[in-house]
Scaffold this motif. Structure first.
Motif, mmCIF file in Angstrom:
data_model
loop_
_atom_site.group_PDB
_atom_site.id
_atom_site.type_symbol
_atom_site.label_atom_id
_atom_site.label_comp_id
_atom_site.label_asym_id
_atom_site.label_seq_id
_atom_site.Cartn_x
_atom_site.Cartn_y
_atom_site.Cartn_z
ATOM 1 N N TYR A 1 -9.741 -15.752 8.921
ATOM 2 C CA TYR A 1 -8.453 -15.105 9.186
ATOM 3 C C TYR A 1 -8.355 -13.801 8.394
ATOM 4 N N TRP A 2 -7.729 -12.815 9.031
ATOM 5 C CA TRP A 2 -7.549 -11.505 8.426
ATOM 6 C C TRP A 2 -6.140 -10.986 8.676
ATOM 7 N N GLY A 3 -5.621 -10.262 7.697
ATOM 8 C CA GLY A 3 -4.399 -9.515 7.940
ATOM 9 C C GLY A 3 -4.712 -8.218 8.656
ATOM 10 N N ARG A 4 -3.674 -7.446 8.920
ATOM 11 C CA ARG A 4 -3.860 -6.170 9.614
ATOM 12 C C ARG A 4 -4.211 -5.038 8.667
ATOM 13 N N GLY A 5 -4.074 -5.280 7.393
ATOM 14 C CA GLY A 5 -4.448 -4.279 6.411
ATOM 15 C C GLY A 5 -3.288 -3.411 5.968
ATOM 16 N N THR A 6 -3.455 -2.816 4.806
ATOM 17 C CA THR A 6 -2.483 -1.874 4.277
ATOM 18 C C THR A 6 -3.240 -0.680 3.702
ATOM 19 N N GLN A 7 -2.765 0.505 4.031
ATOM 20 C CA GLN A 7 -3.465 1.728 3.634
ATOM 21 C C GLN A 7 -3.132 2.085 2.193
ATOM 22 N N VAL A 8 -4.168 2.403 1.441
ATOM 23 C CA VAL A 8 -4.015 2.934 0.090
ATOM 24 C C VAL A 8 -4.664 4.308 0.051
ATOM 25 N N THR A 9 -3.898 5.294 -0.384
ATOM 26 C CA THR A 9 -4.408 6.665 -0.474
ATOM 27 C C THR A 9 -4.209 7.168 -1.897
ATOM 28 N N VAL A 10 -5.300 7.598 -2.508
ATOM 29 C CA VAL A 10 -5.262 8.088 -3.884
ATOM 30 C C VAL A 10 -5.625 9.571 -3.879
ATOM 31 N N SER A 11 -4.730 10.373 -4.423
ATOM 32 C CA SER A 11 -4.971 11.817 -4.421
ATOM 33 C C SER A 11 -4.430 12.446 -5.697
ATOM 34 N N SER A 12 -4.822 13.680 -5.899
ATOM 35 C CA SER A 12 -4.369 14.381 -7.106
ATOM 36 C C SER A 12 -3.010 15.007 -6.894
ATOM 37 N N GLY B 1 0.826 -1.194 0.000
ATOM 38 C CA GLY B 1 0.000 0.000 0.000
ATOM 39 C C GLY B 1 0.868 1.256 0.000
ATOM 40 N N GLY B 2 0.207 2.398 -0.104
ATOM 41 C CA GLY B 2 0.926 3.659 -0.106
ATOM 42 C C GLY B 2 0.086 4.749 -0.728
ATOM 43 N N SER B 3 0.752 5.846 -1.033
ATOM 44 C CA SER B 3 0.078 6.980 -1.664
ATOM 45 C C SER B 3 0.365 6.972 -3.157
ATOM 46 N N VAL B 4 -0.654 7.227 -3.937
ATOM 47 C CA VAL B 4 -0.527 7.194 -5.388
ATOM 48 C C VAL B 4 -1.420 8.274 -5.975
ATOM 49 N N GLN B 5 -1.035 8.756 -7.136
ATOM 50 C CA GLN B 5 -1.839 9.778 -7.804
ATOM 51 C C GLN B 5 -3.010 9.141 -8.546
ATOM 52 N N ILE B 6 -4.001 9.949 -8.790
ATOM 53 C CA ILE B 6 -5.156 9.504 -9.568
ATOM 54 C C ILE B 6 -4.665 8.934 -10.909
ATOM 55 N N GLY B 7 -5.217 7.792 -11.247
ATOM 56 C CA GLY B 7 -4.832 7.127 -12.487
ATOM 57 C C GLY B 7 -3.667 6.174 -12.353
ATOM 58 N N GLY B 8 -3.036 6.169 -11.200
ATOM 59 C CA GLY B 8 -1.895 5.291 -10.983
ATOM 60 C C GLY B 8 -2.303 3.861 -10.672
#
Length: 127
Positions: free
Chosen positions: A116-127, A9-16
């Motif tokens: 069972y579940w993982g702890r999750g990963t954040q995905v942030t999409v911004s311009s 996960g992470g931060s990515v721009q719109i369309g990425g």
């Protein structure tokens, strides 16, 4: 003991694009139903896609998956489940979770059928 660890996960721009990984231990990606979900604050966990132990798809998957913007794949040798996300949009911003259940088939089940579940990963999409 089954453990699921999401990454990518992470931060990515719109369309990425991003590829999330779910590394499995204590089980294999080939002998159980597995799934990808996402969740935003104040909302229920939303199913993206589920995959049966035989690599067929579960039912009632998200339209982003059925229409091909998101795809799911397994690396059997590495015991990893992937979620490839393309053309990302701000509304895709969420915590993404990997899941597995004790059982081969997913049917049309949602989050409640998974053990069972993982702890999750954040995905942030911004311009």
């Amino acid at each position: 003991q089954v453990q699921l660890v999401e990454s990518g996960g992470g931060s990515v721009q719109i369309g990425g694009s991003l590829r999330l990984s779910c590394t499995v231990s204590g089980s294999t990606v080939t002998n159980s139903c597995m799934g990808w979900f996402r969740q935003t604050p104040g909302k229920e966990r939303e199913k993206i896609a589920t995959i049966n132990g035989d690599d067929s798809w579960g039912r009632n998957n998200h339209k982003d998956f059925t229409e091909g913007r998101f795809t799911v794949a397994k690396d059997i040798a590495k015991n990893i489940l992937y979620l490839q996300m393309n053309d990302l949009k701000p509304e895709d911003t969420a915590v993404y979770y990997c899941s597995s259940r004790i059982g081969y088939w997913c049917g049309d089940g949602g989050a409640s059928i998974f053990t069972y579940w993982g702890r999750g990963t954040q995905v942030t999409v911004s311009s």
